[in-house]
Structures are given as structure tokens and as C-alpha cells.
Design a protein around this motif. Structure first.
Motif, PDB file in Angstrom:
ATOM      1  N   SER A 178      -9.426   1.540   3.565  1.00  0.00           N
ATOM      2  CA  SER A 178      -8.642   1.983   2.493  1.00  0.00           C
ATOM      3  C   SER A 178      -9.301   1.629   1.091  1.00  0.00           C
ATOM      4  CB  SER A 178      -7.305   1.600   2.601  1.00  0.00           C
ATOM      5  OG  SER A 178      -6.638   2.009   3.616  1.00  0.00           O
ATOM      6  N   GLN A 180      -4.176   7.050   2.037  1.00  0.00           N
ATOM      7  CA  GLN A 180      -3.399   5.774   1.934  1.00  0.00           C
ATOM      8  C   GLN A 180      -2.181   5.624   2.459  1.00  0.00           C
ATOM      9  OE1 GLN A 180      -3.646   4.616  -2.285  1.00  0.00           O
ATOM     10  NE2 GLN A 180      -2.393   2.996  -1.918  1.00  0.00           N
ATOM     11  N   SER A 210       0.744  -1.145  -0.166  1.00  0.00           N
ATOM     12  CA  SER A 210       0.008   0.035   0.150  1.00  0.00           C
ATOM     13  C   SER A 210       0.921   1.456   0.112  1.00  0.00           C
ATOM     14  CB  SER A 210      -0.865  -0.098   1.304  1.00  0.00           C
ATOM     15  OG  SER A 210      -1.646   1.251   1.109  1.00  0.00           O
ATOM     16  N   ALA A 245      -0.886   2.834   5.094  1.00  0.00           N
ATOM     17  CA  ALA A 245       0.023   1.769   4.886  1.00  0.00           C
ATOM     18  C   ALA A 245       0.914   1.830   6.148  1.00  0.00           C
ATOM     19  CB  ALA A 245       0.848   2.201   3.615  1.00  0.00           C
TER      20      ALA A 245
END
Length: 132
Positions: free
Chosen positions: A84, A51, A17, A55
Motif C-alpha cells: 500500500s 487503499q 488506513s 485497509a
């Protein structure tokens, strides 16, 4: 690591990610930006920010899952992944297609739930070394 497969999965997805967030940020800045209206550019920035943060949250989840017993870290990881996909994915869909999936609020709620579950999991006492 003790070999907890879900902990490794959260670490793996978190790394991917993060990689995807950097790649999408580069594409957004160099290839997509000239075609975006200011409101769309702000939406893209929001998706990239979320994001990137999540992550890192998945990496923290994987590390915590290795050190704490129970399902809470794994529930948090699931919320981070699904949140996400729902939040960031819905924003990208809207920017790229012009239509709404209507799931961004649900994705955002899952992201918040993931943080709550991670916080609660962090309060749990780690197992004592040598304890059965």
C-alpha cells in the motif's frame, strides 16, 4: 483476542488506513479535484480504491492471525502495508509532485503477494480448542 501483538497491529494499521482513505477521498473530491487533469484524477481514484480495499484486507489479516497459527498471516500483513505504501504512495507522489518514484509496480506486486499469502493462510486448519 488471545493477545497476539501482530494481529492487533494489523487491525490497528487497517483501521488507520481506512480512516486515511476516507480523509484523502474527501480532500481529493473537495480540495484537489479542481486542480487535477482527468488522468491524474483517475490515478487518485485508483490509489484511493486500492487503499480502501487493503485497509479491509489488513482487518481480515488481523482477524485471521488470531485464529491461525503460523507466520503466513503476518507475512500477508507486511505485504499489504508495504504494498500500500509503495503503490498508493507512489501514485500520490506522482500526482502531487509530477515525478515518478518508479516503485508502484513493486508495491502492486506486494499487494498481490499479500492476497496469495492470505489465501494460503486461510486454508490452514485452525488449532483445536484444548490442543497443546
Amino acid at each position: 483476542m488471545s493477545g497476539n501483538p501482530l494481529a492487533r497491529l494489523w487491525l490497528f494499521i487497517g483501521g488507520l488506513s481506512g480512516l486515511l482513505a476516507v480523509a484523502l477521498a474527501a480532500w481529493a473530491a473537495h480540495g484537489l479535484a479542481p486542480r487535477l487533469a482527468p488522468a491524474e484524477a483517475a490515478m487518485v481514484q485508483s490509489a484511493l480504491t486500492m487503499q480502501g480495499w487493503h485497509a479491509l484486507a489488513l482487518l481480515a489479516t488481523g482477524l485471521l492471525a488470531e485464529r491461525r497459527a503460523g507466520r503466513l498471516p503476518h507475512w500477508a500483513g507486511g505485504c499489504f502495508v508495504l504494498g500500500s505504501l509503495g503503490f498508493c504512495g507512489a501514485i500520490w507522489w506522482r500526482v502531487l509532485t509530477g515525478s515518478s518514484l518508479g516503485i508502484a509496480p513493486f508495491g502492486g506486486t506486494l499487494l498481490m503477494l499479500g492476497w496469495l499469502l492470505l489465501a494460503i493462510a486461510g486454508l490452514r486448519r485452525p488449532p483445536e480448542h484444548g490442543a497443546p
